[in-house]
Each structure stands twice: as C-alpha cells, then as structure tokens.
Design a protein around this motif. Sequence first.
Motif, PDB file in Angstrom:
ATOM      1  N   GLY B 536      44.513  46.362  42.643  1.00 28.72           N
ATOM      2  CA  GLY B 536      43.776  47.571  42.304  1.00 28.72           C
ATOM      3  C   GLY B 536      42.823  47.414  41.140  1.00 28.72           C
ATOM      4  N   GLY B 537      42.731  46.265  40.611  1.00 27.01           N
ATOM      5  CA  GLY B 537      41.766  46.058  39.523  1.00 27.01           C
ATOM      6  C   GLY B 537      42.433  46.004  38.156  1.00 27.01           C
ATOM      7  N   GLN B 538      41.627  45.499  37.216  1.00 30.92           N
ATOM      8  CA  GLN B 538      42.134  45.258  35.860  1.00 30.92           C
ATOM      9  C   GLN B 538      42.740  46.500  35.230  1.00 30.92           C
ATOM     10  N   GLU B 539      42.020  47.583  35.405  1.00 36.37           N
ATOM     11  CA  GLU B 539      42.436  48.791  34.695  1.00 36.37           C
ATOM     12  C   GLU B 539      43.795  49.245  35.179  1.00 36.37           C
ATOM     13  N   LEU B 540      43.904  49.255  36.474  1.00 29.86           N
ATOM     14  CA  LEU B 540      45.164  49.680  37.059  1.00 29.86           C
ATOM     15  C   LEU B 540      46.272  48.711  36.656  1.00 29.86           C
ATOM     16  N   GLY B1016      39.338  32.043  27.716  1.00 29.69           N
ATOM     17  CA  GLY B1016      39.011  32.427  29.065  1.00 29.69           C
ATOM     18  C   GLY B1016      40.125  32.180  30.061  1.00 29.69           C
ATOM     19  N   ALA B1017      41.250  31.805  29.625  1.00 30.35           N
ATOM     20  CA  ALA B1017      42.318  31.504  30.565  1.00 30.35           C
ATOM     21  C   ALA B1017      43.523  32.383  30.313  1.00 30.35           C
ATOM     22  N   PRO B1018      43.323  33.644  30.472  1.00 28.93           N
ATOM     23  CA  PRO B1018      44.427  34.536  30.113  1.00 28.93           C
ATOM     24  C   PRO B1018      45.562  34.498  31.120  1.00 28.93           C
ATOM     25  N   GLY B1019      45.203  34.241  32.329  1.00 25.76           N
ATOM     26  CA  GLY B1019      46.247  34.301  33.328  1.00 25.76           C
ATOM     27  C   GLY B1019      47.132  33.070  33.341  1.00 25.76           C
ATOM     28  N   ALA B1020      46.690  32.068  32.681  1.00 24.93           N
ATOM     29  CA  ALA B1020      47.458  30.828  32.709  1.00 24.93           C
ATOM     30  C   ALA B1020      47.834  30.409  31.305  1.00 24.93           C
TER      31      ALA B1020
END
Lengths: 322, 1150
Positions: B536-540, B1016-1020
């Motif tokens: 649903g996107g970043q905000e959600l 830039g690698a927040p998800g990892a």
Amino acid sequence: MVSVINTVDTSHEDMIHDAQMDYYGTRLATCSSDRSVKIFDVRNGGQILIADLRGHEGPVWQVAWAHPMYGNILASCSYDRKVIIWREENGTWEKSHEHAGHDSSVNSVCWAPHDYGLILACGSSDGAISLLTYTGEGQWEVKKINNAHTIGCNAVSWAPAVIPGSLIDQPSGQKPNYIKKFASGGCDNLIKLWKEEEDGQWKEEQKLEAHSDWVRDVAWAPSIGLPTSTIASCSQDGRVFIWTCDDASGNTWSPKLLHKFNDVVWHVSWSITANILAVSGGDNKVTLWKESVDGQWVCISDVNKGQGSVSASVTEGQQNEQ
Amino acid sequence: MKLKEVDRTAMQAWSPAQNHPIYLATGKKFQVTPLTLLLFKRLLVIKFIFFYRYHKLIWGPYKMDSKGDVSGVLIAGGENGNIILYDPSKIIAGEKDVVIAQNDKHTGPVRALDVNIFQTNLVASGANESEIYIWDLNNFATPMTPGAKTQPPEDISCIAWNRQVQHILASASPSGRATVWDLRKNEPIIKVSDHSNRMHCSGLAWHPDVATQMVLASEDDRLPVIQMWDLRFASSPLRVLENHARGILAIAWSMADPELLLSCGKDAKILCSNPNTGEVLYELPTNTQWCFDIQWCPRNPAVLSAASFDGRISVYSIMGGSTDRLRQKQVDKLSSSFGNLDPFGTGQPLPPLQIPQQTAQHSIVLPLKKPPKWIRRPVGASFSFGGKLVTFENVRMPSHQGAEQQQQQHHHVFISQVVTEKEFLSRSDQLQQAVQSQGFINYCQKKIDASQTEFEKNVWSFLKVNFEDDSRGKYLELLGYRKEDLGKKVNFWESLMAYIDGLITQALLTGNFESAVDLCLHDNRMADAIILAIAGGQELLARTQKKYFAKSQSKITRLITAVVMKNWKEIVESCDLKNWREALAAVLTYAKPDEFSALCDLLGTRLENEGDSLLQTQACLCYICAGNVEKLVACWTKAQDGSHPLSLQDLIEKVVVLRKAVQLTQATDTSTVGVLLAAKMSQYANLLAAQGSIAAALAFLPDNTNQPNIMQLRDRLCRAQGEPMAGHESPKIPYEKQQVPKGRPGSVAGHHQMPRVQAQQYYPHGENPPPPGFLMHGNVNPNAASQLPTSPGHMHTQVPPYPQPQPYQPAQPYPFGTGGSAMYRPQQPVAPPTSNAYPNTPYISSASSYSGQSQLYAAQHQASSPTSSPATFPPPPSSGASFQHGGPGAPPSSSAYALPPGTTGTLPAASELPASQRTGPQNGWNDPPALNRVPKKKKMPENFMPPVPITSPIMNPLGDPQSQMVQQQLSAPVPLSSQSSFPQPHLPGGQPFHGIQQPLGQTGMPPSFSKPNIEGAPGAPIGNTFQHVQSLPTEKITKKPIPDEHLILKTTFEDLIQRCLSSATDPQTRRKLDDASKRLELLYDKLREQTLSPTITSGLHNIARSIETRNYSEGLTMHTHIVSTSNFSETSAFMPVLKVVLTQANKLGV
C-alpha cells in the motif's frame, strides 16, 4: 630493595645533621656541626662539590630546597639563631638573606608548597615559629607565632597545597582557594596545626596530643589526590604516630601508633608518593614502613649504611616487629 | 631562660624520666610544710600532704613501667634519722594513706639519698656518724651496709650510685673525703682526697658515661672548685674547674649530655660548664639569692630547677629565648587556674600561690654556647624524587674521647634507590616491551591465559579482538553470538517476506490496502497487515508499522522496531540491562559505524549507572567496544581500588592496549587525553618514578596534554635523568621576577593566574630574555634537545609549549611573531582563533591544538602571514597525522590520497608544492631541528605511543574526505599498524602533510559531497552496515552535499559549538558539546536528504539567525516552537541536541 647508588664523602669535619636532595634529585645539600652547608652535584653517581657555604656561626641543623620555579634557593637554619637563604646566581652560591629574628637555636625550616609563593616556616627553640614571605626585590616579610611550643619548636612541615573539595586541578580562570596550613612539633610534646586566617594571621587550629615526650619531627604527607590528610610524627619517647584526618573540616585527627622504638626517633620522611615512610632512630637505624592492605603499618626494610632488603610480605599484612 | 617560678616551697624532686606528665615535688627544708606535687606543664599544685621536717627528697622510679603512669616512690630523708616512702600516685589521687613505709634506722638526719638506676629498688642513704645504708624497697625493713664505716666518723653529705656499674657507690663528707664502695666486695675500694684538705664536699656526681670519673664540688669559699677525678689516677684530680668565686652549694650532671654540668654557689651564680674542658657554657640569669639545690629535669633535658634560700623554686630552660610573652602567658594561666579555688574537688583549698614580680631587665637570654647533645640530630633518612633515599648516620663516639676522633671519621651520605614494587615494575616492563614490539595480540593472549577471573579474561579477549580482523564479528562471538547464526536470524526477515508473497496478490484483488491492513491488525494477523501495507505504499507501511509496534508487546518486537526504524538508540536506552549482551550484540551487528561507538558508550553508561556492581564492571566491555578510553578509565576506577600499584598497573595495561587499538581500528584522535586518563597516567608515571624507573615514567606520561601538573612532572623527570642544568648558564629569571604580592588577601587573589604564570617562569631557566611561551630548559642548549623525550611524532602537540627551533634561528629570537598566541595556547586549551578555520570539522579540541603548528610552520617558512589566518591552517588532524606515519615519499601515504573518487581532486599531488617545502632538510613543520639532527634512537623506544590524531568515523561525517581516508586506512589495517608503530626519529612527517594542507586550507571549505550510500539502504540493515568497517574500501561512500541554502545551518551550528568549546572549561560540558557536535550530523544528514519539512528547516534558519545575533534565548524560544509544532519522530534525533548547544551557549555567553 634498597641499594646504594652513590656514596658521597662530604668532607664535613663534624656530624652531619641533614642531607636533602633538590626537587629533581640531582643535587644534594648537606649541613653539619662544622657550621658549613655543602652542595654537591650527584647526577649519574657523581659527587662534585658545587658550593661550600659558610656563614653560620653554629651547627647547621637543617637545609631545605625551594621549588626550582623560584630559582636555585636553599634555606638553612642553625644553632646560631639564624636562618640563611642561599641563592645561586650566575653559577655562584651566595647568601641572599639572613633572618635573625629568633632568640634561640632554629631547629627546622620548611618551604611552603610552591603554589603559595616563596614562604619559609622556621621553628626555633625559643618556642616561636616565624614565617618568611618573599615580597619581591629581595624583601622578606616576617610573621611570628610566639610561644608556639613551650621550651621550643623542633619541626615544621607544610600541608600540601590542596584545594578543599577537589581532587583534580580546578580549571584555570577560577581562583584557587588554597588554605595554608602547616604542622609543628615541639618540646611540649605536642603537634600543633596552624592555619592562616583570612586576615593573614596564623592561628592554632589543632593540638594533637599523643606523644609523652618531645616531638622530634613532623612530616605532612604529600597529597596523592585522596581526601585524607596524613601526618607522621616521631618523638623522643620512641613512638611514631600516623595521624589521619578524613573529614572535610580537617578537625578530626586520629593517631595510629606505627611503632614504639627503643630509642629516640629523630626524623620521619615520606616518599614522594606518600606510601612509604622512612623513620630514622637514635640507634642509627633507618627503617622503611608501609601501610598494608589491612591498614597496619609494616616495616618493610631495615636500612643500614644505605643498604637493605625489602620484605615482600606487606600485602599479607604481616607485622614485622623488631 | 626562666620558665616558671614557684613560691613558698624549697625542697625539690623531679618525677623520674619515665614519668609522664612531669611533676615536681617540693617541700621546705627543715620545716613542717606541706609536700607539694606540681604538675610541671601548668605548674599546678596537684596535691599536697603534711609532712615531717626533712633534709632530702628524691623521687625514684621504683616499679614504674614504661607507660609512664604516675608512680614510682617519693623517698624523704628526715630530721630524726627516718626514711619515709610515699606513693605519689596516691598523693595525686587524693588518698589519705600515702605513706608506703618508713624506717628510722639512721641515728641522725638523713642528708643523702640516691636511687640505683639499674636496680631501682635499691636506695642508698647517708647520715651522721658515717652511716650508710642500702635499702631494698622490696624488703624495706632491713637495710644493708656497703661495708665497715669509715673512720673517723663523720657526716655523709652526698651519696651517689655509679652510672655505669651498678654495684659501685660513692659517698662524700664535708671533710672533703670521698669513698668509693664496691657492694660485691662489701668494702670501700678507693678513697679520694685532695691534698689541700680544704675541700668541703657539697656535691658528688658520677660521670654519666665514663665509669671511672666523678666530680666533687667544694663548699669552701677558699676553694670554690669542682674537681674532676678519674679513679684510675686517684692521686690528683684530672681537672679542676674554678668558675665560681665563692663556695659551691650544689652540682648536677646532665644525664642527657655529659658535657653539661650545673653548679650553683654562694656567689649567687648558676653556671653550666663542660666538665671535660672546664669551659663555662652558660650562666643562668638569677637574682641575687643563693641557690642551695639544683636539678636537671630527668625527662626534659633542657629544663632544670633551682631552689633558692628565699624560698622559691625557679624552673629554667637552658635553650635561651625570650621571656616577655611567656611570663604574661604564665600569669594568665596561673590566674585562670586560681579562678577555680578547688579545681580538683578535694574539698581542700589550694595554698595561695603568687607570681613573683620579677623586674624585667632583659628579654632575651642567649642559649648555651655549645648545642646540647640532645638537639644534635645524629641520623636522618629523607626521600627524594625518583624513589631515592638519602641517609646519613653518625657513629656514636664516647664523648670523652672527644672531637679528635670525630674529625677522623668520614662523614658520608648515602644515596640509595628504593624499589618496593618488583611485580609492578616487571609488569610495566612487559607492557613496554609489548608496545615496542607491537606484539599486542600476543600480549593480550598471554593476559587471557593468565587471567584469574572470567571478567578479566573477557576484558582481555575484547581488547585482543581490536587487533584482529573482523573485530565486530569477534566481539559478537565473545558475546556468545556467532556471526553465521546472526545471519540466519537476519534471514528470517527475508523468509518472512517470501512467505507472505502470496498474500500480496490477495490484497491486490481488493485494492483497498488500508482496510485490509486494518482488518489484519484487528485480527492480530500482524504479518499480513505489514505485507499489505508494504504494497500500500510507504505511508501506509509506516503507519502500519507503528500500529503494529504499539500493539505488539513481545520482547522481540522492540528489537524488530529498532531494526526497522533503525533506532538503536532507543534499544540501547530502554533495554533491560540484564540483556545487555543482546543489546550490545545488536549494536555490533546493525549499528552504523558513525553511531556504533556512541551506542556502545551509551550502553556502557547505562550499565555503569546501574546499582548492580556486576553490571558496572561489564560496562568496561562496552567502553572497550566503543574505544572510549576515558570512560573505561572512569568505570574501572570506580569498580577497582586504584590506589595499589598493581591495580593501577591492571588499568594502565588495558588503557595502553586500548588506546593502541583505538588508533588502529577506529582512528580516533587519541592525542587528546582526557582529564581522568591523564591523571591516571601521571599517577602511573609517578609510581614508576618512585621506583626509580624514570625513563619508563617518561615513556608513559601523556605527552600531549597541557595540564600543568603533567608538564611539571615531565620536566622533573627529564631533569632527574641527569640533563645538564640550564641553571648554570643564566639562572636569572624566575626568582627576581617572582612577585609574591604583599598582604595575604592580595596573594590569594594572585593565585588566579599563578599556576600559569609560574609554569611559565618555571621552565625557562636558561633563556634570557625569556620567550613569551614557557620553554623547556632543554632548548637553551641545543644538545639538550636530544634528551627531550619527545619524538617528532609527538611534536605536533608539544611545539606550542616548547618552541624548540628557536636556537636555530638566532636572527629571530621570536620567530613566531604573532604566533605568540599559539604559544600561549596551552594556557587556553581551546583557542578561539582556530574556530573559524574549519567550520565543518566537529573535532574542536584537536583542531585547536594544531593551530600552534600551523603558526610555527608559517613562521619558519615565511611563506605567508604568520597570523592564524585560515590560509595557513593545517588540515584536520586526521590527514596530517596519518601522513606523518607515511614518512617522506612513503608509498602508502601517497596512495591514500587517491582513493575516494570525487575527493581526490581537492588533494593536490605532493609534487605541486614548492620544492623547498617538500624537501626542506629539517624543516618539518613540527620537527624541531635538533631532534632531526641528533640521532636519538636510544630514547625513542620510550615513546611508544605516537599519538595518531586520526579522527574517527564517529566524530566525522561519513562524507568528509578525511574520514574516507581514514576508512581507507582501515581497509588496510596491517600496513597501518606497522607504520604507526614507532615513528622514525628522523621522519619529517610534515611534508606530505603540508602538501595537502595549504590548498585545502585555501579552499576553505571541504569539497562537495555525494550522498552516502549507506543511507540509501534502509531495507537491508543487515550485512551492509555490518560489513562497513571491514569492507568499506570496496564501496563507494559519499554523501550528498548539504544544499547550499542550508549550508549556513551547519556552519552556524558548528561555529557555535566551537565557540562554546573554546570557552567551556569543565570536562562535562566539553563532553556534552563534543557529543552534540557528533549528533548534529543526523541533522546534516537529513538536510542532505532534504527530508525535513519546510516548517522545520525554516525554523532552523530562524534559530541560526538568532545565533548569529547571539540571541540564544530567542533561539531557544524558536526551538520550543519547532518542537511543539512538528512531528516528534522527525525532529527527535537532533532537536534535543540543538537545545543543549543553545543552552550551553547561553550559559557561556559566547
């Protein structure tokens, strides 16, 4: 281990009464009943006579080096009732000042911590203690504490310059709030602590009473950053006491008997790190004492002609009675 | 000098020497008077008893112990031939029955009494008709006789036991004959008699030291002499003392000094003579009355008492002195004691005592001509610096053999070395060796093997890891986590995502992510919700995450929160301290390099503040990970008793190794030594010095601090090593100039500058005129410089205090020109002038300490204005220091430039520099010429800790070129470690340094940055940051530049911190500010990423403007406004920090 690294033949013609190294441990000053004061360069095991200072008219009891920041200055006191301040100038030692304000033998001289300026305390058999303060241009201001000790004062020793309530140096810019204090010992069997009041007058702050005979020497231990103040005293009665004061006001002193010797104890001297006490007795015996972990004072060495072994049993708190 | 005077009493007996306090017993001769005991000290009448007429009173030490309780026995010889024993303690205690015994065996008045000093129970008495009895106090009833009575019968006026041989007794009679008795033979062995027959014996005394000598005094006016006899030559007296004009009434020989013999005569004189020479040493000031008795105080050798016929006893000191004040004091004391008529509660009124009004004719009484033996100190031992003990002793000579022998004696003074801490020294030695050989891993391993406790083992293991590759991984292993396992745990996230893959489709079908997520949440199907939210996107997603975390309370959640939010701080701040290991492991795994140290620190601080002592010690481990030496010291000191040398050694070992490690791994500027560490190190150096290890002490002493006590210790150590004394050459300065202000308050006020001023005057011994800074004496003599314990590697901090090059520039006695400010820098640790030079460098303290060099450099080369203009400023310490180790032309340093693309352009090649600057033979910017020229290899090894002022990534924005270089070095830890080991003595490290220096300084601003990759690698969060330390070189890390319009924020804030630092004095504030400086990086990062909302940025600009105008309170108001109006999560990372800075600035008024 106590091992002789240098034997200095002083060529004094009579008894030596004091021998003190300068701040750096490179020069030795001696004084004697032959009325002279001698200075030797003892660096690297050498013994070069630098100066043979004549000026006293009686046996010279003690010598004291001033802190080198004031130059090369030595004070001596004598049975001739005089204190002489010697100074090296252009490589030559000369009499710089003579203090003749005592009516009897001057037995002890001690320079105040250098932080206070050039201040010399002198204890005399006339019972008085005088304080000489250098005020510049060769002038010395004299303050006298009369009748400090009945029948005479034998020793004076300054408290280290410690600013109350601070373990480390206060930041610069703030005014150090030194409280000047010294201890004296005398023929009234007392140790007295003196404190400079705000008006510049010296006031008896404490009377420490434990000795039953003349107090021969007092030595205020150097500060090693702990809040405890420590004084060693020795007496004609053969006893050596260690006085400690833990409270901030500096008024509660408790004595602890280090040892009772069979002869008069003449001199006590703290090591620079304040953990060893050298005790010199009338039987020509020098002993080194150390506080063990459990707070007992233990003899760790008998020094004979500058030699001695050091017992390792200090940590066990073993009492080395002799 | 007369001390005291007592009226109405006349007979006297001092309490024995053992007695303490001293009493004087008095009573009047021939009359029925009270026997009075006087407490000497206060001259108080303690007690009195009524008593018979008596002729002689003595006080024997019978049955006294050494404790000195009042005891002994008072023995009185009475008119009727009786001898009475009194118990003084009972008299003092006020008891009635004070008589021990009495015996009236003698037929006439008992005039002579003496106690045997060897057997104190033996008392000899003499009376009329040649009667002599020996009494045994243990069996008082039946006395003995020493032998047959002498003929013709005559009075016995004196009797005395020999002082050396206990069975010898002498008696004398007025006729002039003296008889010596041997009690073993029970007969007289010798008779001494003067041929003149005019001797009229009034006194008899044995020599205190020489068994065969005695003196006899004559009462006859025609022969007023004292004869000294030696029984070996009994035909005539050995010496005759003729000092009295009329008959002598009494004599007393000092037991404390055989050269002092008192005599009093009918000429009203009291003399003290040397019986061995006949010389009169002292004449006591007396009134015109005769004294009939005189006695030394046995306990106080300077005191004597004299009884005169006018019924007074006077107490004198022979030490001379002024009497005026004393008399006044005495009157005061007496009147005060008389204020209370019955101070002892005995019910008996005190007999009236009156202070005799003596005419004060003179106030000063000279002491004895010859100093009495008891003030001649024969022995002494005094400590001096470096654990030396100075001793002297004077062999005791029998005094009668006189001065001739003493002159032959050699008067030696022994200087000895006292070593008491062998183990301490050997361990210190091992440490030094490890430092010298760089064998830290081995050293640590040995320590681990030798560890007695688990904790100790842990600490050393942690320390060891610092020197190994993959330190973070190894830390984790030490904490009980294997890296591989962690990897699996981390993979959990990936698998989680994969597992929910299927649901994404489902969500897509409905299209309503938000409600689907809500449904999932409601159903507690968290995973589903999150996955849906992702789609649903970043905000959600963000909202969902928050809801999830709010809802879920499991422990792991917090960890996950942290992982996802990257908010490690919160974890560290809030975790249960029992799980500190986990927290530390998490930090080790996830934290970015720039926050890693701070987080470890934080965790350590929490542990330290915990009451649990076990946890407190564990804080040390965190500090080791953080590389925070200062805190390690603080924590360790708290936990351990640091006063014992060995426990100090324990600490120093760790600290030294950790500092070394920090230099290698984190590249922190270790040259800044904290207050506490400096204190410990100097304590350590002091201990080493006290054991005589001066050289070692010098090596361990922090060399880059301007704390006065350390600098003084250094000076002391240097000179103790036996450097030539500059004082000989021109010892003019300090003494004359030392102005101690007159008047006490003034002098106190003077203190405020004193420590500094003194330090300044303290060093210059040889300089005339002294330079403005304070100099080491060593620079007087160029050769002396070789003895300075500083290596070139160290000079960067030492140059300001010791401008060594001076002697080499005779044309310029003050080559520093306006650089004077730099030379004074040590007195103002953080100098404002430097603050503007590097608006972007947050490491203020180090930067400021470099300003001195730059000026020095400038002055030497005359290259530019010697003022502290930015153009001549040295680079941030990191680069400078790191290049120092490269040595001239060393490949590693040049290769280091090239690395980070995008930054190399700002670093000109060394060849661009003028040759003179590059290759000047001795003009390294920080190398004193003397040091360069004089080979000093012998000394160098002591300097085992070249401070490598490399800034750590923690303190440095990642994008800074410096930090990149640092990281570059980290990538090759091995070569670095070898370089940094021991700077070569000749290493003119300055050249490459200047090469970058100048142009960089001229650009005035760091080059533009590119956006850092890690951000830039927040998800990892996993491997990426974890590898950071090890694998940086392979990555290109750059940060985005801060947008131009916001750059002002950074410069303003940093400038403000600089200003605060330069005026903040207490370490705590400085720490706060340093910390703030670091943490503001988070703000700059946000600025780079432009993630801040416009309201916040505009608010920040407002604050910046108020800072410009020094209106901090306005700034604080705006700050409050921003915080209250903005999203907390958006601002929480930096706003509190900003507040701290503003508050400090306000407080300091910078």
